[in-house]
Design a protein around this motif. Structure first.
Motif, PDB file in Angstrom:
ATOM      1  N   ALA A 125      -1.117   6.939   7.898  1.00  0.00           N
ATOM      2  CA  ALA A 125      -0.226   7.128   9.047  1.00  0.00           C
ATOM      3  C   ALA A 125       0.708   5.940   9.225  1.00  0.00           C
ATOM      4  O   ALA A 125       1.393   5.829  10.244  1.00  0.00           O
ATOM      5  N   GLY A 126       0.759   5.054   8.247  1.00  0.00           N
ATOM      6  CA  GLY A 126       1.636   3.894   8.312  1.00  0.00           C
ATOM      7  C   GLY A 126       0.873   2.618   8.599  1.00  0.00           C
ATOM      8  O   GLY A 126      -0.282   2.641   9.034  1.00  0.00           O
ATOM      9  N   PRO A 127       1.512   1.476   8.339  1.00  0.00           N
ATOM     10  CA  PRO A 127       0.846   0.185   8.545  1.00  0.00           C
ATOM     11  C   PRO A 127       0.715  -0.176  10.009  1.00  0.00           C
ATOM     12  O   PRO A 127       1.624   0.067  10.803  1.00  0.00           O
ATOM     13  N   ALA A 128      -0.424  -0.749  10.364  1.00  0.00           N
ATOM     14  CA  ALA A 128      -0.686  -1.258  11.717  1.00  0.00           C
ATOM     15  C   ALA A 128      -1.804  -2.289  11.598  1.00  0.00           C
ATOM     16  O   ALA A 128      -2.955  -2.019  11.942  1.00  0.00           O
ATOM     17  N   PRO A 129      -1.490  -3.483  11.069  1.00  0.00           N
ATOM     18  CA  PRO A 129      -2.532  -4.463  10.754  1.00  0.00           C
ATOM     19  C   PRO A 129      -3.429  -4.838  11.928  1.00  0.00           C
ATOM     20  O   PRO A 129      -4.622  -5.101  11.742  1.00  0.00           O
TER      21      PRO A 129
END
Length: 322
Positions: free
Chosen positions: A78-82
């Motif tokens: 679902a995309g990057p979210a560190p």
């Protein structure tokens, strides 16, 4: 800490006994669930489940670069979210383990587990950039879904070598450095476009680079290892920057001998260079077009034929334990 351990039972450099020892060592320091992969893509599915769960703080990949790539694609579906997603830890179990070694981890699984446990106790982590490859809008490949890669991708010659190696492994051959060398020679002599390349590199606000035979996209350096010998296709490539590209416009016998020698003797200060070599550094986005379908590989996994691929360098994509 709650952790999911993704275990590839086919990892080439770890035995079942070694994996049991590593699992017990990790379980002594955290609340651990260990799952053995059962099919291609299983590690990706497990990574996605971990990303969607509120109960997993860390995903540990025990396997080679292919296992790591699948886990990463699952975590980032679902995309990057560190700050929100579970962190990633790697215990190398493959034949090359480029990503783990580029992070500075030992190539031995037992030693790497010890280093991982030390890092967890000390709070050691970093946020790394990754590469994203997707079908180019307006082309016949535009429907190809995006895929993340951790250290390397290639369109053309090197991807053809990877495809040949995979065919040999499916026939029961072991993945060895000698196998890669043999298949590289066969790919060279069978390469129809080695004198006149079909690849054009396009990027915003710059002139296109055309007639490339080979295009190696690096997210870090070294690009790979020959045994314990690192090779630097793009010495400036870094997990903290965009993507680097090495392109070659000719692959005659003389050119291959020259650039092959330069690659074998490359260093963090200098990689392959010369009249027919193109080196680009720290790119945020670019597209590789080919006049004919060419093989594509990412992190050493052959993905079939493509005519156009758009690459994006995404800074601060994923937290890793080091």
């Amino acid at each position: 800490m709650r952790a999911l351990l993704v275990v590839n039972p086919a990892a080439t450099t770890t035995s079942a006994r070694t994996r049991d020892v590593l699992i017990h060592a990790l379980a002594s320091e955290m609340k651990l669930e260990a799952v053995t992969t059962e099919y291609r893509g299983h590690a990706r599915d497990l990574g996605r489940q971990a990303a969607e769960s509120a109960d997993v703080d860390l995903v540990v990949a025990l396997g080679g670069d292919g296992t790591v790539n699948e886990v990463v694609n699952g975590l980032l579906h679902a995309g990057p979210a560190p700050e929100r997603l579970p962190g990633l830890a790697v215990v190398p179990g493959g034949s090359t383990n480029v990503f783990a070694r580029a992070l500075g981890l030992p190539n031995d699984a037992v030693e790497a587990t010890g280093a991982l446990l030390d890092a967890l106790r000390d709070g050691g982590e970093r946020t790394v950039g990754l590469g994203l490859a997707s079908g180019t809008p307006g082309t016949e490949d535009e429907a190809v879904p995006g895929r993340w890669f951790t250290f390397n991708a290639g369109l053309g010659f090197d991807a053809g070598v990877v495809g040949r190696v995979e065919q040999q492994r499916e026939r029961g051959r072991r993945s060895t450095h000698a196998l890669y060398v043999r298949q590289a020679l066969r790919q060279f002599f069978g390469e129809a476009h080695r004198r006149h390349g079909t690849i054009t590199l396009e990027r915003p606000d710059a002139e296109p680079v055309s007639d490339l035979v080979l295009s190696i996209v690096s997210n870090t350096s070294p690009w790979t290892f020959l045994g314990n010998h690192p090779m630097y296709a793009s010495p400036k490539a870094s997990f903290d920057k965009g993507l680097d590209v090495l392109g070659l416009s000719r692959m005659t016998t003389t050119a291959v001998a020259r650039y092959g020698t330069q690659l074998l003797t490359s260093s963090p200060e200098r990689g392959p260079h010369g009249k027919h070599a193109v080196s680009l550094h720290d790119l945020d986005q670019f597209t590789l077009h080919s006049k004919v379908p060419l093989p594509l590989q990412m992190d050493g996994d052959h993905l079939g034929l493509r005519t156009s691929v758009t690459f994006t360098g995404v800074r601060r994509a994923l937290r890793v334990i080091v």
